[in-house]
Design a protein around this motif. Structure first.
Motif, PDB file in Angstrom:
ATOM      1  N   TYR A 106      22.181   0.676 -30.674  1.00 38.69           N
ATOM      2  CA  TYR A 106      22.587  -0.056 -29.465  1.00 38.69           C
ATOM      3  C   TYR A 106      21.375  -0.334 -28.580  1.00 38.69           C
ATOM      4  O   TYR A 106      21.185  -1.450 -28.081  1.00 38.69           O
ATOM      5  CB  TYR A 106      23.623   0.790 -28.726  1.00 38.69           C
ATOM      6  N   LEU A 107      20.510   0.667 -28.403  1.00 35.06           N
ATOM      7  CA  LEU A 107      19.325   0.497 -27.562  1.00 35.06           C
ATOM      8  C   LEU A 107      18.306  -0.441 -28.209  1.00 35.06           C
ATOM      9  O   LEU A 107      17.625  -1.199 -27.509  1.00 35.06           O
ATOM     10  CB  LEU A 107      18.681   1.853 -27.272  1.00 35.06           C
ATOM     11  N   GLU A 108      18.185  -0.377 -29.550  1.00 32.83           N
ATOM     12  CA  GLU A 108      17.289  -1.312 -30.237  1.00 32.83           C
ATOM     13  C   GLU A 108      17.701  -2.757 -29.958  1.00 32.83           C
ATOM     14  O   GLU A 108      16.861  -3.617 -29.687  1.00 32.83           O
ATOM     15  CB  GLU A 108      17.312  -1.054 -31.746  1.00 32.83           C
ATOM     16  N   PHE A 109      18.995  -2.990 -30.028  1.00 28.87           N
ATOM     17  CA  PHE A 109      19.497  -4.338 -29.785  1.00 28.87           C
ATOM     18  C   PHE A 109      19.239  -4.753 -28.341  1.00 28.87           C
ATOM     19  O   PHE A 109      18.729  -5.846 -28.078  1.00 28.87           O
ATOM     20  CB  PHE A 109      21.001  -4.387 -30.077  1.00 28.87           C
ATOM     21  N   ARG A 110      19.562  -3.877 -27.392  1.00 32.46           N
ATOM     22  CA  ARG A 110      19.348  -4.198 -25.980  1.00 32.46           C
ATOM     23  C   ARG A 110      17.870  -4.388 -25.664  1.00 32.46           C
ATOM     24  O   ARG A 110      17.500  -5.240 -24.848  1.00 32.46           O
ATOM     25  CB  ARG A 110      19.934  -3.097 -25.087  1.00 32.46           C
ATOM     26  N   HIS A 111      17.007  -3.607 -26.299  1.00 34.41           N
ATOM     27  CA  HIS A 111      15.575  -3.698 -26.036  1.00 34.41           C
ATOM     28  C   HIS A 111      15.076  -5.114 -26.294  1.00 34.41           C
ATOM     29  O   HIS A 111      14.371  -5.701 -25.462  1.00 34.41           O
ATOM     30  CB  HIS A 111      14.831  -2.694 -26.918  1.00 34.41           C
ATOM     31  N   GLU A 112      15.444  -5.660 -27.427  1.00 36.10           N
ATOM     32  CA  GLU A 112      14.960  -6.995 -27.790  1.00 36.10           C
ATOM     33  C   GLU A 112      15.610  -8.078 -26.943  1.00 36.10           C
ATOM     34  O   GLU A 112      14.932  -8.985 -26.445  1.00 36.10           O
ATOM     35  CB  GLU A 112      15.219  -7.255 -29.275  1.00 36.10           C
ATOM     36  N   GLN A 113      16.926  -7.984 -26.782  1.00 36.62           N
ATOM     37  CA  GLN A 113      17.643  -9.041 -26.070  1.00 36.62           C
ATOM     38  C   GLN A 113      17.313  -9.060 -24.574  1.00 36.62           C
ATOM     39  O   GLN A 113      17.159 -10.137 -23.973  1.00 36.62           O
ATOM     40  CB  GLN A 113      19.155  -8.881 -26.273  1.00 36.62           C
ATOM     41  N   GLU A 114      17.182  -7.888 -23.965  1.00 38.84           N
ATOM     42  CA  GLU A 114      16.935  -7.850 -22.527  1.00 38.84           C
ATOM     43  C   GLU A 114      15.488  -8.199 -22.195  1.00 38.84           C
ATOM     44  O   GLU A 114      15.220  -8.775 -21.141  1.00 38.84           O
ATOM     45  CB  GLU A 114      17.331  -6.489 -21.954  1.00 38.84           C
ATOM     46  N   SER A 115      14.588  -7.872 -23.085  1.00 38.57           N
ATOM     47  CA  SER A 115      13.199  -8.278 -22.890  1.00 38.57           C
ATOM     48  C   SER A 115      13.099  -9.802 -22.948  1.00 38.57           C
ATOM     49  O   SER A 115      12.437 -10.440 -22.116  1.00 38.57           O
ATOM     50  CB  SER A 115      12.318  -7.646 -23.968  1.00 38.57           C
ATOM     51  N   ILE A 173      24.094 -15.440 -22.921  1.00 37.55           N
ATOM     52  CA  ILE A 173      25.033 -15.085 -21.853  1.00 37.55           C
ATOM     53  C   ILE A 173      26.358 -14.601 -22.427  1.00 37.55           C
ATOM     54  O   ILE A 173      26.868 -13.541 -22.043  1.00 37.55           O
ATOM     55  CB  ILE A 173      25.270 -16.297 -20.925  1.00 37.55           C
ATOM     56  N   HIS A 174      26.914 -15.346 -23.355  1.00 36.02           N
ATOM     57  CA  HIS A 174      28.218 -14.970 -23.911  1.00 36.02           C
ATOM     58  C   HIS A 174      28.124 -13.725 -24.793  1.00 36.02           C
ATOM     59  O   HIS A 174      29.015 -12.878 -24.777  1.00 36.02           O
ATOM     60  CB  HIS A 174      28.806 -16.142 -24.708  1.00 36.02           C
ATOM     61  N   THR A 175      27.057 -13.611 -25.565  1.00 35.40           N
ATOM     62  CA  THR A 175      26.902 -12.453 -26.449  1.00 35.40           C
ATOM     63  C   THR A 175      26.724 -11.164 -25.654  1.00 35.40           C
ATOM     64  O   THR A 175      27.367 -10.149 -25.929  1.00 35.40           O
ATOM     65  CB  THR A 175      25.692 -12.647 -27.388  1.00 35.40           C
ATOM     66  N   MET A 176      25.853 -11.192 -24.662  1.00 37.52           N
ATOM     67  CA  MET A 176      25.563  -9.975 -23.894  1.00 37.52           C
ATOM     68  C   MET A 176      26.715  -9.574 -22.988  1.00 37.52           C
ATOM     69  O   MET A 176      26.823  -8.409 -22.597  1.00 37.52           O
ATOM     70  CB  MET A 176      24.285 -10.165 -23.094  1.00 37.52           C
ATOM     71  N   ALA A 217       8.398 -13.276  -9.189  1.00 39.85           N
ATOM     72  CA  ALA A 217       7.024 -13.782  -9.260  1.00 39.85           C
ATOM     73  C   ALA A 217       6.848 -14.813 -10.372  1.00 39.85           C
ATOM     74  O   ALA A 217       5.744 -15.344 -10.556  1.00 39.85           O
ATOM     75  CB  ALA A 217       6.058 -12.622  -9.476  1.00 39.85           C
ATOM     76  N   ARG A 218       7.922 -15.054 -11.135  1.00 40.41           N
ATOM     77  CA  ARG A 218       7.896 -15.996 -12.263  1.00 40.41           C
ATOM     78  C   ARG A 218       6.871 -15.595 -13.324  1.00 40.41           C
ATOM     79  O   ARG A 218       6.250 -16.444 -13.965  1.00 40.41           O
ATOM     80  CB  ARG A 218       7.622 -17.420 -11.765  1.00 40.41           C
ATOM     81  N   ASP A 219       6.695 -14.284 -13.480  1.00 39.24           N
ATOM     82  CA  ASP A 219       5.747 -13.755 -14.464  1.00 39.24           C
ATOM     83  C   ASP A 219       6.529 -13.317 -15.695  1.00 39.24           C
ATOM     84  O   ASP A 219       7.062 -12.201 -15.749  1.00 39.24           O
ATOM     85  CB  ASP A 219       4.979 -12.575 -13.851  1.00 39.24           C
ATOM     86  N   ALA A 220       6.624 -14.189 -16.681  1.00 36.63           N
ATOM     87  CA  ALA A 220       7.451 -13.940 -17.857  1.00 36.63           C
ATOM     88  C   ALA A 220       6.999 -12.720 -18.656  1.00 36.63           C
ATOM     89  O   ALA A 220       7.832 -11.908 -19.087  1.00 36.63           O
ATOM     90  CB  ALA A 220       7.463 -15.173 -18.756  1.00 36.63           C
ATOM     91  N   ASP A 221       5.686 -12.573 -18.857  1.00 36.35           N
ATOM     92  CA  ASP A 221       5.181 -11.435 -19.635  1.00 36.35           C
ATOM     93  C   ASP A 221       5.460 -10.119 -18.934  1.00 36.35           C
ATOM     94  O   ASP A 221       5.877  -9.140 -19.565  1.00 36.35           O
ATOM     95  CB  ASP A 221       3.678 -11.592 -19.880  1.00 36.35           C
ATOM     96  N   ARG A 222       5.230 -10.089 -17.623  1.00 37.55           N
ATOM     97  CA  ARG A 222       5.462  -8.855 -16.864  1.00 37.55           C
ATOM     98  C   ARG A 222       6.957  -8.515 -16.835  1.00 37.55           C
ATOM     99  O   ARG A 222       7.319  -7.340 -16.910  1.00 37.55           O
ATOM    100  CB  ARG A 222       4.914  -8.998 -15.445  1.00 37.55           C
ATOM    101  N   ALA A 223       7.796  -9.515 -16.747  1.00 40.61           N
ATOM    102  CA  ALA A 223       9.239  -9.283 -16.742  1.00 40.61           C
ATOM    103  C   ALA A 223       9.690  -8.689 -18.079  1.00 40.61           C
ATOM    104  O   ALA A 223      10.483  -7.738 -18.116  1.00 40.61           O
ATOM    105  CB  ALA A 223       9.982 -10.587 -16.462  1.00 40.61           C
ATOM    106  N   ALA A 224       9.180  -9.254 -19.172  1.00 36.07           N
ATOM    107  CA  ALA A 224       9.529  -8.748 -20.497  1.00 36.07           C
ATOM    108  C   ALA A 224       9.050  -7.310 -20.675  1.00 36.07           C
ATOM    109  O   ALA A 224       9.780  -6.459 -21.198  1.00 36.07           O
ATOM    110  CB  ALA A 224       8.921  -9.642 -21.575  1.00 36.07           C
ATOM    111  N   ILE A 231      14.214   0.100 -21.058  1.00 38.10           N
ATOM    112  CA  ILE A 231      15.022   0.524 -22.205  1.00 38.10           C
ATOM    113  C   ILE A 231      14.341   1.663 -22.955  1.00 38.10           C
ATOM    114  O   ILE A 231      15.000   2.582 -23.452  1.00 38.10           O
ATOM    115  CB  ILE A 231      15.293  -0.658 -23.151  1.00 38.10           C
ATOM    116  N   GLU A 232      13.021   1.638 -23.026  1.00 38.58           N
ATOM    117  CA  GLU A 232      12.283   2.727 -23.688  1.00 38.58           C
ATOM    118  C   GLU A 232      12.459   4.039 -22.934  1.00 38.58           C
ATOM    119  O   GLU A 232      12.544   5.112 -23.541  1.00 38.58           O
ATOM    120  CB  GLU A 232      10.803   2.350 -23.797  1.00 38.58           C
ATOM    121  N   PHE A 233      12.537   3.961 -21.595  1.00 40.58           N
ATOM    122  CA  PHE A 233      12.791   5.156 -20.795  1.00 40.58           C
ATOM    123  C   PHE A 233      14.185   5.712 -21.096  1.00 40.58           C
ATOM    124  O   PHE A 233      14.373   6.926 -21.238  1.00 40.58           O
ATOM    125  CB  PHE A 233      12.672   4.833 -19.305  1.00 40.58           C
TER     126      PHE A 233
END
Length: 262
Positions: A106-115, A173-176, A217-224, A231-233
């Motif tokens: 479950y966390l593996e899936f969330r890690h990728e999708q939420e990033s 949106i619909h999947t998550m 801040a519109r910083d895509a890399d930092r947000a990811a 999720i790693e925490f």
């Protein structure tokens, strides 16, 4: 009506009225504005907002019901049909809840999708999206200061949902939405053990703020990166919690043996 407030539905012309109504509601479902189970305004409200007759609205709703996009519940109104469904059946949810290895999946899936969602949100979020996120972060602060666990859990789910909404990726949106339903039901999710690992919940709160600030801040890399770190925490805390429970079980058994032999 307050002219400063953006209406949910815009007025439409008189050509192919019912078809236009159908198309606009379909667009709102596709883009995730209307999600599974969302209740539509009444026929009268829709007719007033779109400046069309109620029979035309009724005709459009009937077409949407026939196509399986809406469910009409007599005495209650029209609702978006369960288009995606739940992530898994109740039986499978119960099975997973009894087997901790499922939580890692479950966390593996969330890690990728939420990033991915956080990265998109940083690039695509509108001012309305950011305003919603700011309000949720303020609620998180309030819940933290009051030590209100229920409010914290609710705000947590809303926070992650708002980021996915801000990605403006309709499939995401619909999947998550189905995944976050599991969070809302406290399946695969226990914020109290995270707070125990954290000490006070301060780290969790700061992690959410880090994600939000990167999006603002519109910083895509930092947000990811911030979403990944969060999720790693959660994953590290879960492993630590499981290890502690195993040690406690061994210690209890050791004590039981000593008491029996004594």
């Amino acid at each position: 009506m307050n002219k400063d407030v953006t209406p949910l539905f815009d007025p439409i012309g008189h050509e192919s009225v019912s078809a236009t109504i159908v198309k606009r509601i379909e667009e709102m479902i596709v883009t995730g504005v209307l999600k599974d189970g969302t209740r539509l305004p009444s026929e009268r409200s829709l007719a007033d907002a779109m400046q069309v007759s109620r029979p035309k609205v009724r005709e459009a709703l009937q077409q949407l019901e026939s196509s399986g996009l809406l469910q009409v519940r007599h005495g209650e109104g029209s609702f978006v049909a369960p288009l995606i469904g739940t992530a898994m059946s109740p039986a499978l949810v119960d099975l997973y809840a009894r087997h901790t290895t499922a939580f890692s999946n479950y966390l593996e899936f969330r890690h990728e999708q939420e990033s991915f969602a956080a990265s998109l949100a940083a690039q695509r979020a509108t001012e309305d999206d950011r305003s919603i996120l700011r309000e949720i972060v303020a609620t998180m602060d309030e819940a933290h200061n009051k030590s209100d666990g229920e409010l914290s859990r609710s705000a947590d789910v809303r926070f992650h949902s708002a980021i996915v909404d801000a990605s403006h990726n309709s499939l995401l949106i619909h999947t998550m939405a189905s995944i976050y339903e599991l969070m809302q039901r406290n399946v695969f999710y226990n914020r109290e053990f995270l707070r125990a690992m954290d000490g006070s919940g301060e780290k969790l709160l700061q992690q959410h703020k880090d994600i939000a600030q990167a999006i603002f801040a519109r910083d895509a890399d930092r947000a990811a990166d911030a979403a990944s770190a969060h999720i790693e925490f959660v994953a590290a805390s879960f492993k630590l919690s499981m290890s502690q429970k195993k040690r406690e079980l061994v210690a209890r058994r050791r004590r039981a043996i000593l008491e029996i032999s004594g």
